[in-house]
Write a protein that holds these residues in place. Structure first.
Motif, PDB file in Angstrom:
ATOM      1  N   ILE A 144       0.870  -1.180   0.000  1.00 33.30           N
ATOM      2  CA  ILE A 144       0.000   0.000   0.000  1.00 33.30           C
ATOM      3  C   ILE A 144       0.904   1.226   0.000  1.00 33.30           C
ATOM      4  O   ILE A 144       1.625   1.471   0.973  1.00 33.30           O
ATOM      5  N   ASP A 145       0.873   1.968  -1.096  1.00 28.28           N
ATOM      6  CA  ASP A 145       1.698   3.167  -1.194  1.00 28.28           C
ATOM      7  C   ASP A 145       0.777   4.370  -1.413  1.00 28.28           C
ATOM      8  O   ASP A 145       0.399   4.683  -2.542  1.00 28.28           O
ATOM      9  N   SER A 146       0.429   5.031  -0.309  1.00 25.83           N
ATOM     10  CA  SER A 146      -0.523   6.141  -0.436  1.00 25.83           C
ATOM     11  C   SER A 146       0.160   7.385  -1.000  1.00 25.83           C
ATOM     12  O   SER A 146      -0.491   8.372  -1.322  1.00 25.83           O
ATOM     13  N   GLY A 147       1.474   7.324  -1.166  1.00 20.96           N
ATOM     14  CA  GLY A 147       2.194   8.427  -1.807  1.00 20.96           C
ATOM     15  C   GLY A 147       2.109   8.363  -3.322  1.00 20.96           C
ATOM     16  O   GLY A 147       2.568   9.269  -4.017  1.00 20.96           O
ATOM     17  N   SER A 148       1.526   7.288  -3.823  1.00 20.51           N
ATOM     18  CA  SER A 148       1.417   7.130  -5.276  1.00 20.51           C
ATOM     19  C   SER A 148       0.045   7.625  -5.728  1.00 20.51           C
ATOM     20  O   SER A 148      -0.966   7.262  -5.146  1.00 20.51           O
ATOM     21  N   PRO A 149      -0.020   8.441  -6.797  1.00 16.35           N
ATOM     22  CA  PRO A 149      -1.305   9.009  -7.193  1.00 16.35           C
ATOM     23  C   PRO A 149      -2.239   8.008  -7.869  1.00 16.35           C
ATOM     24  O   PRO A 149      -3.412   8.295  -8.052  1.00 16.35           O
ATOM     25  N   ALA A 150      -1.714   6.845  -8.234  1.00 12.09           N
ATOM     26  CA  ALA A 150      -2.549   5.838  -8.896  1.00 12.09           C
ATOM     27  C   ALA A 150      -1.938   4.468  -8.650  1.00 12.09           C
ATOM     28  O   ALA A 150      -0.710   4.339  -8.544  1.00 12.09           O
ATOM     29  N   THR A 151      -2.788   3.451  -8.588  1.00 13.55           N
ATOM     30  CA  THR A 151      -2.259   2.088  -8.467  1.00 13.55           C
ATOM     31  C   THR A 151      -1.455   1.748  -9.719  1.00 13.55           C
ATOM     32  O   THR A 151      -0.444   1.041  -9.644  1.00 13.55           O
ATOM     33  N   GLY A 152      -1.876   2.295 -10.852  1.00 13.58           N
ATOM     34  CA  GLY A 152      -1.141   2.065 -12.103  1.00 13.58           C
ATOM     35  C   GLY A 152       0.321   2.489 -12.011  1.00 13.58           C
ATOM     36  O   GLY A 152       1.192   1.867 -12.622  1.00 13.58           O
ATOM     37  N   GLN A 153       0.594   3.543 -11.255  1.00 17.67           N
ATOM     38  CA  GLN A 153       1.989   3.996 -11.108  1.00 17.67           C
ATOM     39  C   GLN A 153       2.807   3.025 -10.243  1.00 17.67           C
ATOM     40  O   GLN A 153       3.975   2.759 -10.522  1.00 17.67           O
ATOM     41  N   ILE A 154       2.164   2.459  -9.219  1.00 23.40           N
ATOM     42  CA  ILE A 154       2.842   1.445  -8.391  1.00 23.40           C
ATOM     43  C   ILE A 154       3.198   0.240  -9.261  1.00 23.40           C
ATOM     44  O   ILE A 154       4.297  -0.307  -9.191  1.00 23.40           O
ATOM     45  N   LEU A 155       2.248  -0.147 -10.131  1.00 23.08           N
ATOM     46  CA  LEU A 155       2.472  -1.324 -10.972  1.00 23.08           C
ATOM     47  C   LEU A 155       3.553  -1.061 -12.015  1.00 23.08           C
ATOM     48  O   LEU A 155       4.358  -1.946 -12.321  1.00 23.08           O
ATOM     49  N   TYR A 156       3.578   0.155 -12.538  1.00 20.77           N
ATOM     50  CA  TYR A 156       4.661   0.517 -13.463  1.00 20.77           C
ATOM     51  C   TYR A 156       6.015   0.321 -12.777  1.00 20.77           C
ATOM     52  O   TYR A 156       6.932  -0.285 -13.340  1.00 20.77           O
ATOM     53  N   GLN A 157       6.102   0.829 -11.536  1.00 20.51           N
ATOM     54  CA  GLN A 157       7.373   0.706 -10.820  1.00 20.51           C
ATOM     55  C   GLN A 157       7.726  -0.754 -10.545  1.00 20.51           C
ATOM     56  O   GLN A 157       8.884  -1.147 -10.642  1.00 20.51           O
ATOM     57  N   MET A 158       6.701  -1.554 -10.227  1.00 24.67           N
ATOM     58  CA  MET A 158       6.949  -2.990  -9.995  1.00 24.67           C
ATOM     59  C   MET A 158       7.419  -3.685 -11.268  1.00 24.67           C
ATOM     60  O   MET A 158       8.360  -4.479 -11.241  1.00 24.67           O
ATOM     61  N   ILE A 159       6.721  -3.401 -12.370  1.00 25.02           N
ATOM     62  CA  ILE A 159       7.073  -4.044 -13.646  1.00 25.02           C
ATOM     63  C   ILE A 159       8.534  -3.735 -13.989  1.00 25.02           C
ATOM     64  O   ILE A 159       9.305  -4.626 -14.354  1.00 25.02           O
ATOM     65  N   ARG A 160       8.932  -2.480 -13.799  1.00 27.92           N
ATOM     66  CA  ARG A 160      10.318  -2.091 -14.074  1.00 27.92           C
ATOM     67  C   ARG A 160      11.285  -2.720 -13.060  1.00 27.92           C
ATOM     68  O   ARG A 160      12.318  -3.274 -13.445  1.00 27.92           O
ATOM     69  N   ALA A 161      10.932  -2.661 -11.775  1.00 26.69           N
ATOM     70  CA  ALA A 161      11.840  -3.185 -10.737  1.00 26.69           C
ATOM     71  C   ALA A 161      11.997  -4.699 -10.836  1.00 26.69           C
ATOM     72  O   ALA A 161      13.067  -5.239 -10.582  1.00 26.69           O
ATOM     73  N   PHE A 162      10.912  -5.394 -11.220  1.00 23.71           N
ATOM     74  CA  PHE A 162      10.964  -6.855 -11.275  1.00 23.71           C
ATOM     75  C   PHE A 162      11.458  -7.348 -12.648  1.00 23.71           C
ATOM     76  O   PHE A 162      11.550  -8.543 -12.880  1.00 23.71           O
ATOM     77  N   GLY A 163      11.682  -6.440 -13.565  1.00 24.66           N
ATOM     78  CA  GLY A 163      12.134  -6.834 -14.897  1.00 24.66           C
ATOM     79  C   GLY A 163      11.083  -7.581 -15.694  1.00 24.66           C
ATOM     80  O   GLY A 163      11.401  -8.411 -16.550  1.00 24.66           O
ATOM     81  N   LEU A 164       9.804  -7.291 -15.434  1.00 24.20           N
ATOM     82  CA  LEU A 164       8.726  -7.933 -16.205  1.00 24.20           C
ATOM     83  C   LEU A 164       8.629  -7.278 -17.583  1.00 24.20           C
ATOM     84  O   LEU A 164       9.017  -6.119 -17.754  1.00 24.20           O
ATOM     85  N   PRO A 165       8.088  -8.001 -18.571  1.00 19.56           N
ATOM     86  CA  PRO A 165       7.890  -7.384 -19.892  1.00 19.56           C
ATOM     87  C   PRO A 165       6.854  -6.255 -19.814  1.00 19.56           C
ATOM     88  O   PRO A 165       6.018  -6.248 -18.902  1.00 19.56           O
ATOM     89  N   LEU A 166       6.927  -5.315 -20.769  1.00 17.69           N
ATOM     90  CA  LEU A 166       5.938  -4.233 -20.844  1.00 17.69           C
ATOM     91  C   LEU A 166       5.297  -4.244 -22.237  1.00 17.69           C
ATOM     92  O   LEU A 166       5.676  -3.465 -23.117  1.00 17.69           O
ATOM     93  N   PRO A 167       4.307  -5.150 -22.441  1.00 20.52           N
ATOM     94  CA  PRO A 167       3.650  -5.182 -23.756  1.00 20.52           C
ATOM     95  C   PRO A 167       2.810  -3.919 -23.961  1.00 20.52           C
ATOM     96  O   PRO A 167       2.555  -3.178 -23.013  1.00 20.52           O
ATOM     97  N   ALA A 168       2.390  -3.677 -25.207  1.00 23.29           N
ATOM     98  CA  ALA A 168       1.645  -2.449 -25.536  1.00 23.29           C
ATOM     99  C   ALA A 168       0.377  -2.298 -24.685  1.00 23.29           C
ATOM    100  O   ALA A 168       0.042  -1.192 -24.267  1.00 23.29           O
TER     101      ALA A 168
END
Ligand code: 5GP
Ligand code: MN
Length: 327
Positions: A125-149
Motif C-alpha cells: 500500500i503506497d498512499s504516496g502514489s497518485p494511482a495504483t497504475g503507477q505502483i504497478l509501473y514501478q513494480m514491472i520495471r523493478a521486477f524486470g517484467l515485460p511491458l507489452p503495448a
C-alpha cells in the motif's frame, strides 16, 4: 527494496496462475491496473484471468485487451494467487467476485488508498502514489517484467484518469518520468487522450445539464453540491460510468473547497463522491465517519438513504469539519 516487495516478486515468479480483481464500479485506475499487471504477467508466460464484479464499463472499452475483463463466473475460479488492485477494502471487490475466488488461498493486495487496512497475505500500500497504475509501473520495471503495448497503454490510462490528467497535487516527479518512459516505448499520447477525454456519449452531456440544475453552493461558498436521483438516471438512460469525473466541474468553482456529489443507487442506497481542494480538509476522514474512505483529496461513501437525509448528514459533517480545519 523491502521484504514485502521482495516477497511479492517471489510470489509472481514462483506461481503459474493469477486472478486479478479490482473494485466495484471500476474506473480507469481499476481496469487499467488489471490490464497493466495482467498483460505483463502473461507476456512473462503466466496464466491470468481478469475479473470485475461489474464488468467492463463502456467508457473503457477502447482499451486494448479490455475484452478480457469478465464478470464473476458462477463456478469457482482456480488460480494460485489472487491479486486485488486499487481496492481500499475487501468488501469493495464485490460479493460475487469474492465468492468466485473463495477457493484461492494466497492473496496479494496492491493499492494506493491510505484507508486500505491490508487485507492480503502480502500487502503493498503506497498512499504516496497518485494511482495504483503507477505502483504497478514501478513494480514491472523493478521486477524486470515485460511491458507489452496493452500494459503500457493501460498504465497511462490508469495514471492519467486518477490524477485528473496529471493535474492533482498527488502527481509526482516519478509520474512525469514514467509518462516520458511510456512515450519512448511507443505510447501515442494524442490518440489515447482523445479516446479517454474527447469521446463522451451525448448522454453524459445531458447528465451534466441535469446535474447543473441541482447545483447548490453553501457553507459560505466553500461547499458545492449536486445530486442525481434514480428518476433522472432512468429518464436519461444514464450508465454508472457517465458521471465519472463530472464532480471536477463543481470542484473548480472559485472559493469552493469541498465538492460533494450524491447519487441515488437502484437499491435505494446513496453513493457519495467527495473532493477537497485543500489538504487541511481531509475528505477521507469525513467519509470514514459514514463508513467510507479513499484519499485525502478524493473519497467516497455508500450509505443508507433516503437522499435528503444522507445529504443533510454528510453536508453538516463537511461544514463542521471545514469550520474545525479553518480554526
Ligand atoms: P469516486 O468519488 O471517484 O467514486 O471515489 C473517490 C475515491 O474514494 C476513490 O479512490 C475510491 O476508491 C474511494 N471510495 C469511493 N467510494 C468509496 C466507499 O464507499 N468506500 C471506500 N472505502 N472508499 C471509497
Ligand atoms: Mn486509484
Amino acid at each position: 527494496m523491502n521484504e514485502t516487495y521482495a516477497q511479492i516478486r517471489q510470489w509472481l515468479e514462483s506461481h503459474e496462475s493469477f486472478v486479478l480483481l479490482s473494485h466495484v464500479r471500476p474506473d480507469g485506475d481499476a481496469i487499467g491496473s488489471q490490464l497493466a499487471l495482467g498483460f505483463a504477467l502473461e507476456a512473462a508466460g503466466k496464466k491470468v484471468r481478469f475479473i470485475n464484479e461489474d464488468g467492463l464499463p463502456e467508457n473503457l472499452a477502447f482499451m486494448a485487451g479490455s475484452e478480457r475483463i469478465e464478470t464473476p463466473p458462477d463456478e469457482a475460479v482456480v488460480a494460485d494467487v489472487v491479486i486485488a488492485l486499487d481496492t481500499a477494502t475487501r468488501q469493495r471487490l464485490g460479493e460475487k467476485a469474492l465468492a468466485a475466488v473463495a477457493g484461492c488461498g494466497k492473496w496479494i493486495n496492491i493499492d494506493h488508498h491510505k484507508s486500505n487496512p491490508g487485507y492480503g497475505d502480502l500487502n503493498w500500500i503506497d498512499s504516496g502514489s497518485p494511482a495504483t497504475g503507477q505502483i504497478l509501473y514501478q513494480m514491472i520495471r523493478a521486477f524486470g517484467l515485460p511491458l507489452p503495448a496493452e500494459s503500457r497503454d493501460a498504465i497511462y490510462v490508469a495514471v492519467s484518469t486518477d490524477t485528473g490528467s496529471f493535474q492533482y497535487a498527488g502527481t509526482t516527479a516519478e509520474t512525469y518520468e514514467m509518462a516520458a518512459d511510456l512515450v519512448r516505448c511507443g505510447l501515442e499520447v494524442g490518440k489515447i487522450n482523445a479516446l479517454i477525454y474527447d469521446n463522451h456519449p451525448m448522454r453524459r452531456v445531458e447528465l451534466m445539464r441535469a446535474l447543473l440544475n441541482t447545483l447548490e453552493v453553501r457553507g459560505k461558498g466553500q461547499v458545492a453540491t449536486w445530486l442525481l436521483s434514480q428518476q433522472t438516471m432512468q429518464a436519461l438512460g444514464v450508465r454508472p460510468e457517465d458521471s465519472e469525473g463530472l464532480i471536477d466541474i463543481i470542484r473548480a468553482i472559485q472559493g469552493v473547497i469541498v465538492a460533494v456529489f450524491f447519487e441515488e443507487l437502484p437499491d435505494g442506497k446513496i453513493r457519495v463522491s467527495m473532493r477537497s481542494k485543500d489538504l487541511r480538509f481531509d475528505a477521507c476522514k469525513v467519509c470514514a465517519m459514514f463508513g467510507g474512505g479513499g484519499h485525502s483529496l478524493a473519497a467516497g461513501i455508500r450509505m443508507a438513504g433516503p437522499m435528503a437525509e444522507a445529504r443533510e448528514r454528510v453536508l453538516s459533517a463537511v461544514e463542521e469539519e471545514l469550520a474545525a480545519s479553518a480554526g
